[in-house]
Motif scaffolding. Structure first.
Motif, PDB file in Angstrom:
ATOM      1  N   GLY A  95       0.784  -1.237   0.000  1.00 29.04           N
ATOM      2  CA  GLY A  95       0.000   0.000   0.000  1.00 29.04           C
ATOM      3  C   GLY A  95       0.816   1.286   0.000  1.00 29.04           C
ATOM      4  O   GLY A  95       0.263   2.372   0.170  1.00 29.04           O
ATOM      5  N   HIS A  96       2.140   1.177  -0.209  1.00 27.43           N
ATOM      6  CA  HIS A  96       2.955   2.392  -0.205  1.00 27.43           C
ATOM      7  C   HIS A  96       2.962   3.055  -1.587  1.00 27.43           C
ATOM      8  O   HIS A  96       2.686   2.411  -2.598  1.00 27.43           O
ATOM      9  N   LYS A  97       3.333   4.337  -1.581  1.00 29.66           N
ATOM     10  CA  LYS A  97       3.435   5.088  -2.838  1.00 29.66           C
ATOM     11  C   LYS A  97       4.933   5.140  -3.182  1.00 29.66           C
ATOM     12  O   LYS A  97       5.741   5.611  -2.374  1.00 29.66           O
ATOM     13  N   VAL A  98       5.277   4.605  -4.348  1.00 31.88           N
ATOM     14  CA  VAL A  98       6.704   4.339  -4.618  1.00 31.88           C
ATOM     15  C   VAL A  98       7.222   5.094  -5.841  1.00 31.88           C
ATOM     16  O   VAL A  98       6.568   5.135  -6.886  1.00 31.88           O
ATOM     17  N   VAL A  99       8.426   5.651  -5.709  1.00 30.19           N
ATOM     18  CA  VAL A  99       9.160   6.174  -6.874  1.00 30.19           C
ATOM     19  C   VAL A  99      10.501   5.458  -6.899  1.00 30.19           C
ATOM     20  O   VAL A  99      11.208   5.410  -5.889  1.00 30.19           O
ATOM     21  N   VAL A 100      10.838   4.879  -8.065  1.00 32.17           N
ATOM     22  CA  VAL A 100      12.141   4.214  -8.216  1.00 32.17           C
ATOM     23  C   VAL A 100      13.023   5.123  -9.063  1.00 32.17           C
ATOM     24  O   VAL A 100      12.641   5.507 -10.173  1.00 32.17           O
ATOM     25  N   PHE A 101      14.192   5.463  -8.532  1.00 27.59           N
ATOM     26  CA  PHE A 101      15.147   6.285  -9.284  1.00 27.59           C
ATOM     27  C   PHE A 101      16.161   5.358  -9.950  1.00 27.59           C
ATOM     28  O   PHE A 101      16.775   4.523  -9.275  1.00 27.59           O
ATOM     29  N   GLU A 102      16.331   5.501 -11.246  1.00 26.01           N
ATOM     30  CA  GLU A 102      17.284   4.643 -11.973  1.00 26.01           C
ATOM     31  C   GLU A 102      18.183   5.520 -12.850  1.00 26.01           C
ATOM     32  O   GLU A 102      17.704   6.268 -13.692  1.00 26.01           O
ATOM     33  N   ARG A 103      19.477   5.361 -12.612  1.00 25.28           N
ATOM     34  CA  ARG A 103      20.478   6.159 -13.347  1.00 25.28           C
ATOM     35  C   ARG A 103      20.492   5.836 -14.839  1.00 25.28           C
ATOM     36  O   ARG A 103      20.702   6.701 -15.677  1.00 25.28           O
ATOM     37  N   GLU A 104      20.261   4.568 -15.178  1.00 26.00           N
ATOM     38  CA  GLU A 104      20.360   4.153 -16.586  1.00 26.00           C
ATOM     39  C   GLU A 104      19.017   4.332 -17.303  1.00 26.00           C
ATOM     40  O   GLU A 104      18.011   4.672 -16.684  1.00 26.00           O
ATOM     41  N   ALA A 105      19.024   3.998 -18.610  1.00 29.55           N
ATOM     42  CA  ALA A 105      17.810   4.201 -19.417  1.00 29.55           C
ATOM     43  C   ALA A 105      16.900   2.980 -19.414  1.00 29.55           C
ATOM     44  O   ALA A 105      15.860   2.965 -20.058  1.00 29.55           O
ATOM     45  N   GLN A 106      17.302   1.916 -18.730  1.00 22.75           N
ATOM     46  CA  GLN A 106      16.454   0.723 -18.672  1.00 22.75           C
ATOM     47  C   GLN A 106      16.617   0.006 -17.336  1.00 22.75           C
ATOM     48  O   GLN A 106      17.575   0.249 -16.614  1.00 22.75           O
ATOM     49  N   ILE A 107      15.692  -0.906 -17.057  1.00 27.96           N
ATOM     50  CA  ILE A 107      15.774  -1.681 -15.819  1.00 27.96           C
ATOM     51  C   ILE A 107      16.793  -2.829 -15.990  1.00 27.96           C
ATOM     52  O   ILE A 107      17.188  -3.135 -17.104  1.00 27.96           O
ATOM     53  N   GLY A 108      17.176  -3.474 -14.892  1.00 30.77           N
ATOM     54  CA  GLY A 108      17.988  -4.694 -15.001  1.00 30.77           C
ATOM     55  C   GLY A 108      19.344  -4.628 -14.316  1.00 30.77           C
ATOM     56  O   GLY A 108      19.925  -5.656 -13.997  1.00 30.77           O
TER      57      GLY A 108
END
Ligand code: FAD
Length: 454
Positions: free
Chosen positions: A30-43
């Protein structure tokens, strides 16, 4: 009476396997999430980059970083049944473009993580090409200010690509930035005047540059084993120096006529020679450090969590710094583990502590637990740098985390398959990925996947 859960505004740093599963578990709670990613894709690690960093030892702190340490030929060192998340198994796909092998190549792992992210709509939480540069407490509050930089392409060609900096406020921050990017290099007496080349395995991609070279490779990890064998196909000689080899030992690697195993390097010299503790002397062209990596959190500068000889601390159960708990946490620090399921358990625990469904002990009790843990390491003569080395304890650790969250622990077949693979790798280091004797466990795993309707 049902407990009312509190929803928090949470920042996750990194969209590798740890950040992805953390985002999923946080949102489920139930949390509100923002994921910060330095690159242009996940993985994260699983995004192979054929380029290496220009500084072959990656010592320059201001270098432009290439995150992944994968080499082109890398296949997983765990079978896919063991490796996958617990409720999203890593099964072979009936698709010609996919790698169906039990120990697939690295691209297949990236595709699996992409499938996972798609299935659970995780990408909608991710801000790509957005690097967190600072995380600090907002004065007089328990909230976090997250400063990030985002690539900006200016219309004015003269200025080209630049960065916008911005701040946002969050209740909690989860650090999921990985720990296989900042190389650790062996200290070698005489190295400053040794004329040969040096590089770290972080920058190893393919064997061709080692054609006809005499190579000294330091290390005994899974990567060291793979890379020494791959290089031996083109190099003149490969000499492997390892701490785990006794001082006087010197022998040819079984099955190879140009790989030799030595104890550690004693010194190197201006004439290009390398002297081993076993007394052997080799004229070498290059030293390849397969000596592991350092934990590195350049965005955390408040001094409450420190890295001391690769011990990140103080952390309760490798996750929460007591003074800042539960508002700061780390996913994925332990090593010699099955990573993805452990990330899943840690994430569930963090998510349920943040929502108030699960309570942490008092700050003083967590500190006492940490002190007792450090004392137990000292008493067993385990160096600080092995603080997060789980080895034999990993499944107890997973089950402890599961008990905290009230979920099922690690599957018995997964434990047995992990042990069977470790034994098989020891017995058949060259062929363990294609020859095994635990088919009965594969059957059991597949039955489990069907039963759980995964
Ligand atoms: P990463 O995958 O490293 O992801 C971290 C993410 O954080 C990256 O996307 C990075 O861009 C981002 N990031 C970092 N800093 C910032 C910042 N300041 N702001 C925003 N984003 C940031 N595991 C297995 O299970 N099986 C294997 O066979 C296996 N083989 C491996 C082989 C090699 C050579 C290596 C290096 C590792 C291997 N591993 C293997 C372990 C692997 O690292 C883990 O499986 C897992 O991918 C780690 O995930 P992570 O999310 O913790 O870190």
């Amino acid at each position: 009476m049902p407990i009312s859960l509190t929803s928090r505004h949470v920042a996750v740093i990194g969209a590798g396997a740890a950040g992805l599963v953390a985002a999923r578990e946080l949102r489920r709670e139930g949390h509100k999430v923002v994921v910060f990613e330095r690159e242009a894709q996940i993985g994260g690690t699983w995004v192979y980059d054929p380029h290496a960093e220009p500084d072959p030892l990656s010592l320059d702190q201001n270098r432009s970083i290439i995150h992944s340490s994968l080499y082109s030929s890398l296949r997983t060192n765990l079978p896919r049944e063991v490796m996958g998340f617990r409720d999203y198994p890593f099964i072979s796909k009936a698709d010609k473009t996919r790698d169906p092998r039990r120990f697939p190549g690295h691209r297949e792992v990236l595709l699996y993580l992409q499938d996972f992210a798609r299935e659970f709509k995780i990408e909608e939480m991710v801000r790509f090409e957005t690097e967190v540069v600072h995380v600090g407490l907002v004065e007089d509050s328990k909230k976090w200010k997250v400063r990030y930089k985002k690539k900006r392409v200016d219309n004015d060609a003269e200025f080209g690509i630049g960065f916008n900096f911005d701040d946002e406020i969050y209740d909690a921050v989860l650090v999921c930035n990985g720990h296989y990017t900042e190389p650790r290099v062996a200290e070698i007496p005489g190295i400053s005047s040794w004329p040969g080349k040096q590089m770290h395995s972080h920058n190893y991609r393919v064997p061709e540059p080692f054609q006809d070279q005499v190579v000294i490779l330091i290390g005994s990890s899974s990567s060291a084993v793979d890379i020494s064998r791959e290089i031996s196909g083109v190099a003149k000689e490969v000499h492997v120096a390892s701490r785990s080899v006794a001082n006087e030992k010197y022998e040819e690697q079984h099955g190879y006529d140009n790989i030799w195993l030595h104890s550690m390097i004693e010194s190197v010299h201006e004439d290009g020679s390398v002297v081993f503790q076993n007394g052997r002397i080799v004229q070498a062209d290059i030293i390849l450090h397969c000596t592991g990596y350092k934990y590195h959190f350049p965005f955390l500068t408040n001094g409450i969590v420190t890295v001391d000889d690769n011990r990140v601390g103080p952390l309760y159960k490798h996750v929460f710094p007591p003074i800042l708990a539960p508002w700061l946490s780390f996913v994925g620090l332990p090593w010699k583990v099955v990573p993805f399921p452990m990330f899943e358990f840690q994430s569930k625990w963090i998510a349920s502590v943040l929502s108030g469904r699960v309570a942490l002990p008092l700050q003083e009790e967590m500190m006492k637990d940490i002190e007792a843990f450090y004392l137990s390491l000292e008493a067993s003569n385990i160096p600080k740098r092995y603080t997060h080395n789980m080895g034999d304890h990993q499944f107890d650790y997973n089950n402890w985390l599961a008990a905290q969250c009230g979920c099922e622990g690690i599957e018995e077949w997964r434990k047995q398959m992990y042990c069977a693979t470790s034994n098989n790798r020891r017995l058949r280091p060259d062929t363990y990925r294609d020859e095994w004797e635990d088919d009965h466990l594969i059957l059991e795993a597949n039955e489990d996947f069907i039963q759980k309707d995964l």
